[in-house]
Design an enzyme around this catalytic site. Structure first.
Site, PDB file in Angstrom:
ATOM      1  N   CYS B  49       3.823  -9.523 -43.781  1.00 25.02           N
ATOM      2  CA  CYS B  49       4.761  -9.952 -44.819  1.00 25.02           C
ATOM      3  C   CYS B  49       4.632 -11.439 -45.060  1.00 25.02           C
ATOM      4  CB  CYS B  49       6.201  -9.689 -44.415  1.00 25.02           C
ATOM      5  SG  CYS B  49       6.519  -8.024 -43.938  1.00 25.02           S
ATOM      6  N   SER B  50       4.563 -12.186 -43.962  1.00 27.45           N
ATOM      7  CA  SER B  50       4.533 -13.643 -44.102  1.00 27.45           C
ATOM      8  C   SER B  50       3.353 -14.048 -44.950  1.00 27.45           C
ATOM      9  CB  SER B  50       4.428 -14.313 -42.743  1.00 27.45           C
ATOM     10  OG  SER B  50       5.035 -13.521 -41.777  1.00 27.45           O
TER      11      SER B  50
END
Lengths: 185, 163
Positions: B49-50
């Site tokens: 996600c990051s």
């Protein structure tokens, strides 16, 4: 209202041209494109691998490096890329490129200036060009071509225009490159 | 699951109002008249996600060129989003689909059970708020930005064709 279209994931959206930074013979059957970020530790790990790959396959591979700085995560990535471009304008791109990947923890202004000098470039001129963002458009162009090609992180490699989905250890890249070399163009 | 989210294509995107910070809400309808990118994702801080949200921040000038607004949506709370955004230098809104948990994700057929998180799902809405393009990706795959950019480009061509 629906828009039917194909997502061309996994293909290099911008073909390699003379404007690219290219290492290796133009006649090489395999073109390896890397989208990289000078402050990315994974790119730092991949750097000696690509160098060794070129050493072992001198007539098979030509290597192209394009900028993909994730500035919000790597605050010095853009300055490093701009410095490499300033070197490129003076035919020293690869010397600066190698220095940057070999000194990833020395991107503060003082050390970077020392690196510029080590590569044999006029420090004041380079610093001035970097501060004026003379080469930012070109870096941005590389970045956008990467985003459009589906680059989702760094490093991302393309072999003869197709995204390399495997790892980037030397054995994996050798296999991928040798395979590409045997496919008739 | 892909087909369910795909079923929204051509449909009007369900409206919603979600917190974008401790005292702020964002309503989808407020972006009427410009393209919107909805990026559902499983969780702040998880490595994939990051990378995905950090990537969208870096690609933001391109999204802006198409006049598009990008909204990240997960079930994380507002304080978690704030810390995450500060850490990764993210300045576009991250919305909290926190209470009732995952309600908006469910309306977009993008809620993952039994994990209880949003899918990694992308929606591109046209300027009238209809779903022009959508795709659900495996949770551990960073979808990149090319699908979104192609969809925004297609919207531009469509519009030019009409004008």
């Amino acid at each position: 209202m629906t828009t039917p279209f194909r997502v061309t994931t996994g293909r290099l959206a911008a073909p390699v041209t003379d404007d690219d930074h290219i290492r290796g013979p133009a006649t090489a059957p395999v073109t390896l494109v890397e989208y990289g970020d000078y402050q990315c530790p994974y790119c730092g790990m991949a750097h000696p691998v690509t160098q060794e790959l070129l050493r072992q396959r001198p007539n098979v591979v030509r290597f192209v490096y394009r900028h993909f700085p994730l500035t919000n995560v790597h605050p010095f990535a853009e300055v490093a890329a701009e410095t490499a471009e300033a070197a490129g304008a003076r035919q020293r791109f690869w010397q600066m490129h190698d220095w940057l990947f070999e000194h990833q923890d020395e991107f503060d202004p003082v050390h970077l200036a020392a690196g510029v000098e080590e590569v044999g470039l006029p420090v004041d001129e380079v610093v001035q060009e970097v501060n004026a963002h003379v080469y930012l458009d070109r870096i941005r162009r590389d970045f956008v071509s990467g985003a459009r090609s589906g680059v989702n992180g760094t490093p991302t490699f393309f072999i003869n225009g197709l995204r390399h989905e495997g790892g980037y250890s030397l054995p994996e890249l050798l296999v991928a490159v040798d395979q590409a070399a045997t496919v008739p163009a | 699951m892909t087909s369910l989210a795909g079923a929204l294509r051509g449909q009007r995107a369900p409206d919603f109002s979600l917190p974008s910070g401790p005292d702020r809400h964002i309503t989808l309808a407020q972006f009427h008249g410009a393209p919107v990118v909805l990026a559902f994702y499983p969780a702040d801080w998880s490595p994939v996600c990051s990378d995905q949200m950090a990537l969208y921040q870096a690609v933001m000038p391109e999204f802006t060129r198409y006049g598009a607004t990008v909204l990240g949506i997960s079930v994380d709370g507002v304080w978690c989003h704030r810390a995450f955004a500060e850490d990764r230098g993210i300045s576009f809104p991250l919305l909290s689909d926190f209470e009732p948990k995952g309600e908006v994700a469910r309306r977009y057929h993008s809620y993952r059970l039994p994990d209880g998180v949003a899918e990694r799902a992308l929606f591109v809405l046209d300027r009238d708020g209809y779903v022009a393009w959508s795709h659900i990706y495996p949770p551990h795959t960073n979808p990149g930005a090319d699908g979104i950019l192609h969809a925004l480009e297609a919207l531009t061509h469509e519009r030019q064709a009409v004008v």
